[in-house]
Design a protein around this motif. Structure first.
Motif, PDB file in Angstrom:
ATOM      1  N   SER A 283     -30.730  19.408 -30.799  1.00  8.48           N
ATOM      2  CA  SER A 283     -29.284  19.487 -31.008  1.00  8.48           C
ATOM      3  C   SER A 283     -28.602  18.245 -30.432  1.00  8.48           C
ATOM      4  CB  SER A 283     -28.743  20.740 -30.310  1.00  8.48           C
ATOM      5  OG  SER A 283     -27.395  20.552 -29.978  1.00  8.48           O
ATOM      6  N   LYS A 359     -23.734  33.424 -26.795  1.00 13.82           N
ATOM      7  CA  LYS A 359     -24.526  32.238 -27.121  1.00 13.82           C
ATOM      8  C   LYS A 359     -25.162  31.670 -25.853  1.00 13.82           C
ATOM      9  CE  LYS A 359     -21.075  30.910 -30.508  1.00 13.82           C
ATOM     10  NZ  LYS A 359     -20.153  29.844 -30.870  1.00 13.82           N
ATOM     11  N   TYR A 361     -27.162  28.276 -24.310  1.00 14.95           N
ATOM     12  CA  TYR A 361     -27.440  26.865 -24.526  1.00 14.95           C
ATOM     13  C   TYR A 361     -28.467  26.427 -23.478  1.00 14.95           C
ATOM     14  CZ  TYR A 361     -22.942  27.514 -26.944  1.00 14.95           C
ATOM     15  OH  TYR A 361     -21.926  27.975 -27.745  1.00 14.95           O
ATOM     16  N   ASN A 400     -15.642  22.029 -26.282  1.00 15.16           N
ATOM     17  CA  ASN A 400     -15.461  23.041 -25.222  1.00 15.16           C
ATOM     18  C   ASN A 400     -14.627  22.580 -24.030  1.00 15.16           C
ATOM     19  OD1 ASN A 400     -16.829  25.082 -26.433  1.00 15.16           O
ATOM     20  ND2 ASN A 400     -18.782  24.657 -25.429  1.00 15.16           N
ATOM     21  N   ASP A 486     -20.659  25.326 -36.595  1.00 15.98           N
ATOM     22  CA  ASP A 486     -20.864  26.591 -35.872  1.00 15.98           C
ATOM     23  C   ASP A 486     -20.312  27.791 -36.627  1.00 15.98           C
ATOM     24  OD1 ASP A 486     -21.900  25.472 -33.450  1.00 15.98           O
ATOM     25  OD2 ASP A 486     -19.872  24.832 -32.956  1.00 15.98           O
ATOM     26  N   TYR A 542     -29.783  21.551 -35.868  1.00 16.68           N
ATOM     27  CA  TYR A 542     -31.151  21.520 -35.332  1.00 16.68           C
ATOM     28  C   TYR A 542     -32.153  20.785 -36.220  1.00 16.68           C
ATOM     29  CZ  TYR A 542     -28.668  25.390 -33.196  1.00 16.68           C
ATOM     30  OH  TYR A 542     -27.707  26.142 -32.587  1.00 16.68           O
TER      31      TYR A 542
HETATM   32  O1  LIG Z   1     -19.603  27.364 -27.433  1.00 16.34           O
HETATM   33  P1  LIG Z   1     -18.945  26.950 -28.705  1.00 16.34           P
HETATM   34  O2  LIG Z   1     -19.038  28.001 -29.743  1.00 16.34           O
HETATM   35  O3  LIG Z   1     -17.536  26.525 -28.483  1.00 16.34           O
HETATM   36  O4  LIG Z   1     -19.710  25.680 -29.325  1.00 16.34           O
HETATM   37  C1  LIG Z   1     -19.566  24.331 -28.960  1.00 16.34           C
HETATM   38  O5  LIG Z   1     -20.305  23.976 -27.833  1.00 16.34           O
HETATM   39  C2  LIG Z   1     -21.717  24.223 -27.920  1.00 16.34           C
HETATM   40  C3  LIG Z   1     -22.330  23.732 -26.634  1.00 16.34           C
HETATM   41  O6  LIG Z   1     -22.045  22.399 -26.507  1.00 16.34           O
HETATM   42  C4  LIG Z   1     -22.342  23.538 -29.121  1.00 16.34           C
HETATM   43  O7  LIG Z   1     -23.599  24.130 -29.279  1.00 16.34           O
HETATM   44  C5  LIG Z   1     -24.630  23.396 -29.870  1.00 16.34           C
HETATM   45  O8  LIG Z   1     -25.222  22.571 -28.875  1.00 16.34           O
HETATM   46  C6  LIG Z   1     -25.916  23.285 -27.827  1.00 16.34           C
HETATM   47  C7  LIG Z   1     -26.436  22.227 -26.900  1.00 16.34           C
HETATM   48  O9  LIG Z   1     -27.361  21.442 -27.569  1.00 16.34           O
HETATM   49  C8  LIG Z   1     -27.016  24.120 -28.450  1.00 16.34           C
HETATM   50  O10 LIG Z   1     -27.689  24.822 -27.429  1.00 16.34           O
HETATM   51  C9  LIG Z   1     -26.384  25.095 -29.423  1.00 16.34           C
HETATM   52  O11 LIG Z   1     -27.408  25.868 -30.019  1.00 16.34           O
HETATM   53  C10 LIG Z   1     -25.624  24.337 -30.475  1.00 16.34           C
HETATM   54  O12 LIG Z   1     -24.964  25.266 -31.313  1.00 16.34           O
HETATM   55  C11 LIG Z   1     -21.527  23.841 -30.360  1.00 16.34           C
HETATM   56  O13 LIG Z   1     -22.005  23.156 -31.477  1.00 16.34           O
HETATM   57  C12 LIG Z   1     -20.073  23.457 -30.084  1.00 16.34           C
HETATM   58  O14 LIG Z   1     -19.260  23.618 -31.205  1.00 16.34           O
END
Ligand SMILES: O=P(O)(O)O[C@H]1O[C@H](CO)[C@@H](O[C@H]2O[C@H](CO)[C@@H](O)[C@H](O)[C@H]2O)[C@H](O)[C@H]1O
Length: 669
Positions: A283, A359, A361, A400, A486, A542
């Motif tokens: 990611s 979720k 991470y 975030n 997402d 991914y």
């Molecule tokens: O938590 P949110 O729904 O606001 O999502 C945001 O932040 C996530 C974490 O940064 C991000 O998630 C993506 O990156 C993560 C870290 O590599 C990974 O573990 C998650 O599976 C992946 O979805 C998401 O994209 C962002 O919008």
């Protein structure tokens, strides 16, 4: 005895309910260059004396104020207006005072009409005018002295002196030098933050550069989701090759998910599995590896020079590159070794990975905003922004932000804006409303919203009323996204092109700022990873994907047309004049936007039942939305090219989603 001036006990005028103002002036309201601010307040005092009030405005730091009178609007409400024509902070304040001269004149006029005015009345007036002369200089002072002498001169007839007192130019002369010795002012000036125009009107296109390779190299290939681990890793050069196509669609901000090296430890595999297979790219939000952190570029995307070239080339297409700033670290990020104190350690010494329940991470560590070393942390994070700004980036999508401290963002945005007021920050804070709003008050230029989850006409009506009619309109600039990597909303999971078309038009016309995650959107990508999930199957988060940008089902032509319509119709470039119109069918949503001059009116009608024909009558009367008194009038659908003649009030509509779920009407004069 020396006259006492401006003591609190001497102030009789009160100023209440000043609008717009945020939390008593704790935060600035927002505008873009050239916009105006309509100011109003209740201004009142005891007794029968007449009041005057003025609006004072200046770009912050200017030595002098521009002062214009406030106008009474009845019922003790006063109004004024100003425009902002330079970037950065502006200040405005109100001043109000008892106008003893005008009070006296009005009394004199009435007494004279009733034939009861006398010499004493004129002596009182003479003293007021003499005091005004004391506040004036040069010729005006002499003219005022002469006027005072005339009023006090009993050798002249009373009629003659009353006439001199009430003469228009004399009134104007006296009013130029008001007695402000007991004036009331706001305790502190209120502030406006002024952004450049793109902060208020922008179309964003998000793409994963690592998936740009195949499309750029061989557009006709592609097809369904590619799964071969052998797919080439796209580069900035491939993105450069896509610029003409993205510009042709009418987007002006090309937003790239994080472009940094990706960690190996706990790397995510396809479809968010916790075990990456060999060759899985991971990611992009798992930032940092031995190759560097937030100021480094993933080596497979290209070099710094390639990136600078992308920024430069985008500019030649009137586009800007937006970078995703996600303040979190893969376990392999250099900061983990260099600054372990910036992370929360568990009793066993390990670092807690990030979560946004449900979720998980596992591939990232959050930063600890309670660290004792917070100053070094804040400064390092600021340097990240300054580094990319130095590379020519002026737009950031912040991942975030609600998981980092609010004071930190307020400080950081202020630090950046002091140096670069043109920088735009988009907050990706899918969180509770007050937290979203607080981030916007604290400086974020634009904000993601709940639009994606407002899926009925009534929900949209309520939500947009909150955003555009209530307090948030002063500080929260919505940016509507029908999808993101997402969020594949259930509405789109059928793959019905009408749903994609309708959600696109809704986003692009309800909000002057909007974006899509492509090419997933225009190619109607719609399979969730599992039933009930909003995650895409084979998500680009991914894996590298291939996209057939030449697929005949692509809705790119519709997107192109909608963006063209947005550019040509000023009404769609702001959210300030949005109105909803009554419709007799609950599946239909109808709203109009009008530009500030009232010349350009766009009416949008959407059938939100994406699989059935719906019809009804819409209440749309021209005088209600614009200054056109007569009917009938012609509504021209800018999408289909068809026109209809409508009459004021109730007009018939029918929308067949198999043909088009929307009318995007402009009203021809
Ligand atoms: O938590 P949110 O729904 O606001 O999502 C945001 O932040 C996530 C974490 O940064 C991000 O998630 C993506 O990156 C993560 C870290 O590599 C990974 O573990 C998650 O599976 C992946 O979805 C998401 O994209 C962002 O919008």
């Amino acid at each position: 005895m020396k006259k006492k001036l401006n003591q609190p006990g001497q102030k009789r005028v009160v100023i209440d309910r000043v609008e717009p103002s945020l939390d008593g002036g704790a935060f600035p309201i927002k505008r873009v260059l050239g916009e105006s601010v309509q100011v109003e307040a209740d201004i009142l005092a005891d007794g029968h004396d007449l009041l005057r009030a003025s609006l004072l405005v200046r770009p912050k730091g200017a030595r002098t104020w521009r002062e214009t009178p406030l106008k009474p609007a009845g019922n003790d409400l006063w109004r004024g207006c100003f425009s902002v024509d330079s970037l950065g902070y502006w200040e405005y304040t109100l001043r109000a005072w008892i106008d003893h001269s005008q009070t006296w004149r009005e009394g004199l006029r009435k007494k004279h009409d009733a034939d009861v005015a006398d010499d004493t009345d004129l002596e009182i007036g003479a003293a007021l005018v003499r005091a005004a002369a004391g506040r004036a200089r040069g010729k005006d002072a002499r003219r005022l002295e002469d006027l005072a002498a005339t009023l006090a001169d009993r050798s002249k007839s009373l009629d003659r002196r009353v006439e001199a007192a009430l003469e228009k130019t004399a009134e104007e002369l006296v009013d130029r030098y008001p007695d402000l010795s007991h004036k009331t002012e706001l305790p502190q000036p209120l502030r406006v933050w002024v952004d450049r125009e793109r902060a208020g009107f922008s179309a964003w296109y998000e793409l994963f550069p690592r998936s740009a390779g195949i499309a750029a190299a061989a557009p006709a290939v592609g097809g369904p989701a590619g799964e071969s681990p052998a797919l080439p890793h796209g580069t900035f050069r491939d993105v450069i090759a896509l610029l003409p196509e993205i510009a042709r669609m009418g987007f002006d901000i090309l937003y790239l998910p994080p472009i940094h090296p990706i960690g190996e430890t706990k790397r995510k595999g396809r479809n968010n599995t916790t075990q990456a297979a060999a060759g899985d790219p991971g990611s992009p939000w798992a930032i940092g590896s031995a190759e560097g952190g937030h100021r480094a570029i993933h080596p497979r995307l290209g070099s710094r020079e390639d990136f600078l070239d992308l920024v430069e080339k985008a500019r030649t297409y009137q586009m800007e590159i937006a970078l995703d700033i996600a303040f979190q670290c893969s376990p392999d990020h250099p900061w983990v070794e260099e600054h372990p104190q910036w992370f929360v350690h568990r009793p066993d010494g390990s670092i807690q990975y990030a979560e946004n329940p449900p979720k998980k991470y596992e591939d990232i560590y959050p930063l600890d905003f309670e660290t004792d070393d917070w100053e070094a942390l804040w400064n390092e994070l600021l340097q990240v922004f300054l580094y990319w700004i130095d590379c020519g980036v002026q737009v950031f999508r912040v991942d975030n932000p609600h998981t980092k401290s609010f004071p930190f963002w307020e400080w950081l945005i202020e630090e950046v804006h002091q140096r670069w007021p043109e920088v735009i920050f988009l907050a990706e804070a899918f969180t509770r409303p007050k937290r979203m709003y607080r981030l916007a008050k604290g400086g974020f230029t634009q904000s993601y919203t709940y639009f994606t989850w407002r899926n009925s006409p009534e929900e949209l009506r309520q939500y947009l009323t909150e955003l555009t009619r209530e307090k948030p309109r002063e500080f929260f600039r919505p940016n509507f996204w029908p999808n993101t990597p997402d969020i594949l909303h259930e509405d789109l999971q059928s793959g019905n092109p009408a749903a994609f078309a309708a959600r696109l038009v809704l986003a692009a016309t309800l909000s002057s700022n909007y974006g899509i995650y492509g090419p997933a959107y225009e190619l109607l990508e719609h399979k969730p990873v599992r039933p009930g999930s909003e995650e895409y199957l084979n998500s680009e988060k991914y894996e590298i994907r291939t996209w057939n940008r030449h697929d005949p089902r692509s809705i790119a032509p519709l997107i192109t047309r909608v963006n063209e319509i947005r550019r040509k119709n000023r009404a769609l470039q702001s959210n300030r004049n949005l109105r909803f119109h009554a419709v007799t069918n609950p599946h239909l949503l109808c709203y109009s936007k009008t530009d500030d001059d009232g010349d350009n009116i766009v009416l949008v009608c959407v059938n939100m039942d994406y699989s059935g024909v719906q019809s009804g009558k819409v209440e749309f009367s021209l005088p209600a939305v614009g200054p056109y008194p007569h009917h009938p009038f012609v509504v021209r659908d800018l999408l289909s090219g068809h026109s209809w003649t409508w009459h004021d009030y109730w007009n018939y509509l029918e929308l067949d989603p198999a043909i088009s779920p929307v009318h995007l009407f402009v009203i021809d004069r």
